[in-house]
Write an enzyme that holds these catalytic residues in place. Structure first.
Site, PDB file in Angstrom:
ATOM      1  N   GLY A   1       0.790  -1.226   0.000  1.00 45.19           N
ATOM      2  CA  GLY A   1       0.000   0.000   0.000  1.00 45.19           C
ATOM      3  C   GLY A   1       0.819   1.270   0.000  1.00 45.19           C
ATOM      4  O   GLY A   1       0.325   2.330   0.382  1.00 45.19           O
TER       5      GLY A   1
ATOM      6  N   SER B   1       4.784  -5.989  -2.304  1.00 49.38           N
ATOM      7  CA  SER B   1       4.870  -4.638  -2.847  1.00 49.38           C
ATOM      8  C   SER B   1       5.748  -3.765  -1.942  1.00 49.38           C
ATOM      9  O   SER B   1       6.890  -4.112  -1.664  1.00 49.38           O
ATOM     10  CB  SER B   1       3.469  -4.058  -3.023  1.00 49.38           C
TER      11      SER B   1
END
Length: 605
Positions: free
Chosen positions: A122, A205
């Site tokens: 995120g 990520s």
């Protein structure tokens, strides 16, 4: 009598669905899920690992817990951290969010299990530690005798506010949160049935980049006490620049009325007074202003800086990789990662290597990308592939067993593999092949966590061959995962070779022009000249560089880049236009003067 029986049954049910354990700080009451095989599963949510970062602790490094009295309820999730904005999936957010969620079992409580600590993605600005499926975690990890832990860290401005080196505010506050969470796991996980000497940290990520930074750092845990293994999935590999974060930080404190000095006065700001002002503003108001900055000004807090606590400020990534302690690791990517070619933050996309001129490198690459979209990948994808390759090779060279893979099942992009390891972003049209891959993907991760190897036939990376596993199932062709060699060799060669040479040539040219040696994308410096190359640069043949100048202005929106070819100054028509403009302006001024004296000239009539 009936009421008494019902009350007794209710109490017995509640007793059976609750589980109480002791920690060093006090007792916790979690939820139990009873199983026919007696290996009951337990969830302990909202377990505090730090004091609430509120009041005077807002924008301060996380503080260790105090003891509590009585039994603390750990049956439901706490609020998510104050994550951004329009992209967040969370409806319940609060500053008091430094909690950890632990999933365990009866078997683990009796025999000590391996542990995964998962850091969510995120961009350090969205998502949360409370957004994942309990059912998926219990079935895929706890059922396989692996304890799964998800800590929260502060997001957005609450974890990234920074004004430069000072005694009151450190960079990367959220990373300090992550380290304290790992310290809590190290000291307390045995109370939940975990083995503190078998801890694997895992991230996707930006969470993967956080894991890389923690695992490669020679400053965080060089003796492998807090964690011993790593799993990095689609790690972005990118780091922010301190001046960008500083600029954003001053922008938000100005908008909130906590600083009203000039740009020059930023260097002498009283950080203590500014922080005191920010600590007296309602947290939701800070979040509202951050949202507005993101939507209206295109300014975001989403960067991990090269600095404390994992490396020296603005240190080299190459040194980080070179000086690491060996940890067994898994690196995984997807086939495409990103397709977006409209990247707005070009100077960030190339921070996976130590370029001295990241703006020039990024714009040169972008120019090539626009001309060769069928054969080139975006800068974001390149960052993931090249960073993964170089990190995998570095950890293997340090002496660790490293396992590399790429998911190429169907349409494999940045989040498509999350369905296999955390239960999010599931495909709408499931196929038999996706189901087959789903049946063993997470098993590879649990095998690695418990045994240090994901599968018997999967050989560790040889940096000379860069061998990797292609995860792809084709039931019609009766084919499955295969080992291949040369992981993204073309991309790695291009960025480590040709683009690095391009960067070095830009540095030489800047030096020959007498330009300052500092990094050329300094946002706090409002005007500077940047000599870069756009056309036909061939690093192998050393073709002549084509000079062009760029005047860069920092606005409240973003850096706006205007291109001006200096050869225009040598065109005859350029001077003719200047002369005509000057004559026209002179006539207008003369006409204006005469009209004020009561005369109407033919020019104005």
């Amino acid at each position: 009598m009936l009421v008494s029986i019902l009350l007794l049954c209710s109490l017995l049910y509640e007793f059976q669905t609750l589980k109480i354990i002791n920690t060093s700080y006090g007792k916790l009451r979690g939820m139990a899920e009873w199983s026919d095989d007696a290996n009951h599963k337990f969830t302990f949510k909202s377990v505090p690992f730090a004091k609430p970062p509120i009041g005077n602790l807002r924008f301060a490094p996380p503080q260790k817990l105090d003891h509590w009295d009585g039994i603390l309820d750990a049956s439901v999730y706490s609020a998510a951290c104050m994550s951004n904005s329009t992209l967040t999936t969370q409806s319940y957010v609060n500053e008091d969010c430094l909690y950890i969620n632990i999933f365990t079992s009866e078997k683990c409580l009796k025999s000590k299990c391996s542990v995964i600590v998962y850091f969510h993605g995120g961009a350090y600005n969205t998502e949360s530690a409370t957004m994942f499926s309990d059912r998926f975690i219990l079935d895929r990890y706890v059922h396989e005798d692996v304890i799964f832990v998800i800590p929260a860290v502060r997001l957005g401005v609450f974890g990234q506010l920074y004004f430069g080196p000072n005694a009151y505010l450190t960079e990367n506050l959220f990373m300090f949160d992550a380290i304290l969470a790992l310290d809590f796991v190290h000291n307390e996980i045995s109370n939940f049935g975990g083995d503190p000497e078998k801890v694997t940290i895992m991230g996707h990520s930006s969470g993967g980049t956080l894991v890389e930074a923690l695992g490669f750092s020679s400053m965080v845990d060089p003796e492998l006490k807090l964690f011993q293994q790593m799993i990095m999935l689609s790690s972005t590999g990118m780091f922010g620049f301190d001046d960008l974060v500083i600029d954003n930080s001053f922008t938000i404190v100005e908008k909130l009325g906590c600083f009203n000095g000039t740009k020059e006065e930023r260097n002498t700001v009283n950080v203590a007074e500014t922080l005191d002002c920010m600590r007296h503003i309602d947290g939701y108001e800070i979040l509202r202003v951050q949202q507005k900055m993101e939507l209206m000004d295109q300014l975001s807090f989403k960067y991990l800086l090269r600095g404390a606590p994992f490396m020296l400020l603005n240190g080299n990534i190459a040194d980080l990789k070179k000086n690491t302690s060996p940890r067994n690791a898994i690196f995984g990517t997807t086939e495409h990662e990103f397709f977006d070619v409209t990247e707005k933050y070009l100077y960030i996309t190339v921070t996976f290597l130590d370029y001295e001129n990241p703006v020039a490198v990024a714009r040169n690459y972008d120019g090539r990308l626009m001309k060769n979209m069928e054969t080139m990948i975006t800068g974001d994808s390149a960052a993931i592939f090249v960073s993964t390759a170089t990190c995998a090779a570095a950890m293997a060279n340090a002496g660790a067993d490293v396992f590399l893979f790429e998911t190429r099942q169907s349409y494999s992009v940045h989040v498509s593999d999350m369905q296999y390891f955390i239960g999010n972003h599931c495909a709408h049209n499931r196929t038999i092949d996706i189901d087959i891959l789903d049946s063993f993907y997470s098993k590879l991760l649990t095998n690695f966590t418990k045994h240090g190897k994901p599968s018997p036939g999967w050989d560790p990376v040889d940096p000379g061959r860069m061998n990797y596993l292609e995860l792809k199932v084709d039931s019609k062709a009766r084919s499955g995962p295969v080992m291949l060699e040369g992981y993204h060799a073309k991309d790695v060669s291009f960025w480590v070779g040709e683009m690095t040479e391009f960067d070095q040539n830009v540095s030489k040219m800047r030096h020959s022009e007498g330009l300052p040696p500092e990094r050329q994308d300094t946002k706090s410096q409002r005007q500077y000249w940047n000599f870069i190359v756009y056309q036909n640069f061939d690093a192998k043949n050393q073709q002549k560089l084509v000079d062009s100048t760029h005047f860069i202005i920092n606005t409240t929106d973003q850096a706006i880049i205007f291109r001006t070819d200096i050869s225009i100054l040598y065109q005859w028509w350029f001077y003719l236009i200047i002369a005509v403009c000057a004559m026209t302006i002179g006539l207008v001024i003369l006409s204006f003067k005469k009209s004020r004296n009561g005369e109407i000239t033919p020019l104005l009539s």
